[in-house]
Design an enzyme around this catalytic site. Structure first.
Site, PDB file in Angstrom:
ATOM      1  N   PHE A  94       0.837  -1.202   0.000  1.00 59.24           N
ATOM      2  CA  PHE A  94       0.000   0.000   0.000  1.00 59.24           C
ATOM      3  C   PHE A  94       0.864   1.240   0.000  1.00 59.24           C
ATOM      4  O   PHE A  94       2.052   1.213   0.337  1.00 59.24           O
ATOM      5  CB  PHE A  94      -0.962  -0.002   1.202  1.00 59.24           C
ATOM      6  CG  PHE A  94      -0.289   0.199   2.540  1.00 59.24           C
ATOM      7  CD1 PHE A  94      -0.153   1.465   3.089  1.00 59.24           C
ATOM      8  CD2 PHE A  94       0.191  -0.894   3.264  1.00 59.24           C
ATOM      9  CE1 PHE A  94       0.450   1.653   4.322  1.00 59.24           C
ATOM     10  CE2 PHE A  94       0.799  -0.718   4.496  1.00 59.24           C
ATOM     11  CZ  PHE A  94       0.930   0.560   5.027  1.00 59.24           C
ATOM     12  N   CYS A  95       0.246   2.351  -0.408  1.00 58.04           N
ATOM     13  CA  CYS A  95       0.903   3.652  -0.447  1.00 58.04           C
ATOM     14  C   CYS A  95      -0.184   4.716  -0.344  1.00 58.04           C
ATOM     15  O   CYS A  95      -1.305   4.418   0.064  1.00 58.04           O
ATOM     16  CB  CYS A  95       1.735   3.799  -1.715  1.00 58.04           C
ATOM     17  SG  CYS A  95       0.798   3.502  -3.233  1.00 58.04           S
ATOM     18  N   THR A  96       0.097   5.939  -0.715  1.00 62.02           N
ATOM     19  CA  THR A  96      -0.866   7.022  -0.538  1.00 62.02           C
ATOM     20  C   THR A  96      -2.077   6.851  -1.441  1.00 62.02           C
ATOM     21  O   THR A  96      -3.221   6.804  -0.970  1.00 62.02           O
ATOM     22  CB  THR A  96      -0.206   8.387  -0.815  1.00 62.02           C
ATOM     23  OG1 THR A  96       0.975   8.511  -0.021  1.00 62.02           O
ATOM     24  CG2 THR A  96      -1.169   9.515  -0.483  1.00 62.02           C
ATOM     25  N   CYS A 109       2.507   1.443  -4.718  1.00 56.16           N
ATOM     26  CA  CYS A 109       2.242   0.040  -4.381  1.00 56.16           C
ATOM     27  C   CYS A 109       1.930  -0.781  -5.621  1.00 56.16           C
ATOM     28  O   CYS A 109       2.099  -2.000  -5.620  1.00 56.16           O
ATOM     29  CB  CYS A 109       1.142  -0.091  -3.333  1.00 56.16           C
ATOM     30  SG  CYS A 109      -0.281   0.978  -3.510  1.00 56.16           S
TER      31      CYS A 109
END
Length: 261
Positions: free
Chosen positions: A182-184, A189
């Site tokens: 996951f990322c922002t 990701c």
């Protein structure tokens, strides 16, 4: 009432004639008096913009007239004031730098799960096949410090180009687990999940839409803190409200050309 609409969006899609596209996008954004950053590369588009809602919607409608961006999805949040100080439209080698040319999301995504599925898996402690689930934060260490999923794996990287080596150093720790990167907003990701699959990690998913979409669909469940953003808001809480008033100086980078999304 918050009156400035903020959007984040990206799409991996083959682009050419980048300078002409850059000029056209810049011209339209200046017409609408929007601020933020748009990154263009042969692999796609990555954008972060803010302004009055009618102007934002006008720009998105204009952009989607190009068949390459017809299905572009934008994540929305609101602020009291403009969080960007200027407009930048840049042509880059990558819309999110990884320095691994073989990783080309435009040729095919890694499997993705939505926010509702991730929450359900985290509630249960395992995926639908009963395998343990771990979340892997692909963001920079200073972003993680603002907020992340509980018990998320964090390799303390300083920039996204460090992720591939970090994965190779820790790959064996992921054996026998279902890994959700996951990322922002989804872009980091997505590349990370493809790289992990290429490196032999068997059960890998990306969180579709990243933390921002998770907040929108699943709220604060299993998440501690706020989501760092690269503008003057500094961070968003699970209601997608600004962490601090716009204009408060931050000692962290705000330039979306660095690592955002």
């Amino acid at each position: 009432m918050m009156k400035v609409l903020n959007i984040a969006a990206y799409k991996f899609v083959g682009l050419d004639q980048l300078e002409s596209l850059q000029q056209a996008v810049s011209h339209k954004l200046h017409q609408l008096e929007l601020k933020g950053t748009v990154l263009l590369a042969e692999e796609g588009i990555n954008l972060f913009l803010a302004g009055p809602a009618p102007a934002i919607h006008d720009f998105l409608a204009h952009l989607r007239q190009d068949s390459r961006f017809a299905d572009l999805q934008a994540k929305e949040s609101w602020s009291h004031a403009q969080p960007f100080r200027k407009l930048l439209v840049k042509v880059k080698r990558e819309i999110i730098r990884m320095d691994h040319p073989a990783i080309q999301p435009v040729l095919g995504r890694a499997p993705a799960i939505d926010a509702v599925t991730l929450k359900r898996w985290l509630d249960a402690g395992h995926d639908d096949q009963g395998q343990p689930v771990v979340t892997l934060d692909t963001r920079n260490a200073f972003e993680v410090e603002v907020g992340t999923f509980k018990n998320a794996i964090d390799w303390r990287i300083n920039k996204f180009t460090e992720f591939p080596q970090a994965l190779l150093d820790h790959r064996e720790e992921l054996a026998g687990k279902t890994v959700v990167s996951f990322c922002t907003g989804g872009i980091r990701c997505e590349k990370a999940a493809i790289f992990m699959r290429e490196a032999g990690v068997e059960n890998v998913y990306q969180l579709d839409g990243g933390i921002l979409k998770y907040f929108e669909d699943s709220g604060h469940a299993h998440f501690d803190g706020e989501c760092f953003v690269f503008d003057d808001r500094r961070g968003l809480d699970p209601s997608l409200s600004p962490r601090v008033d716009v204009g408060v100086p931050s000692d962290k980078p705000k330039d979306p050309t660095m690592e955002s999304c």
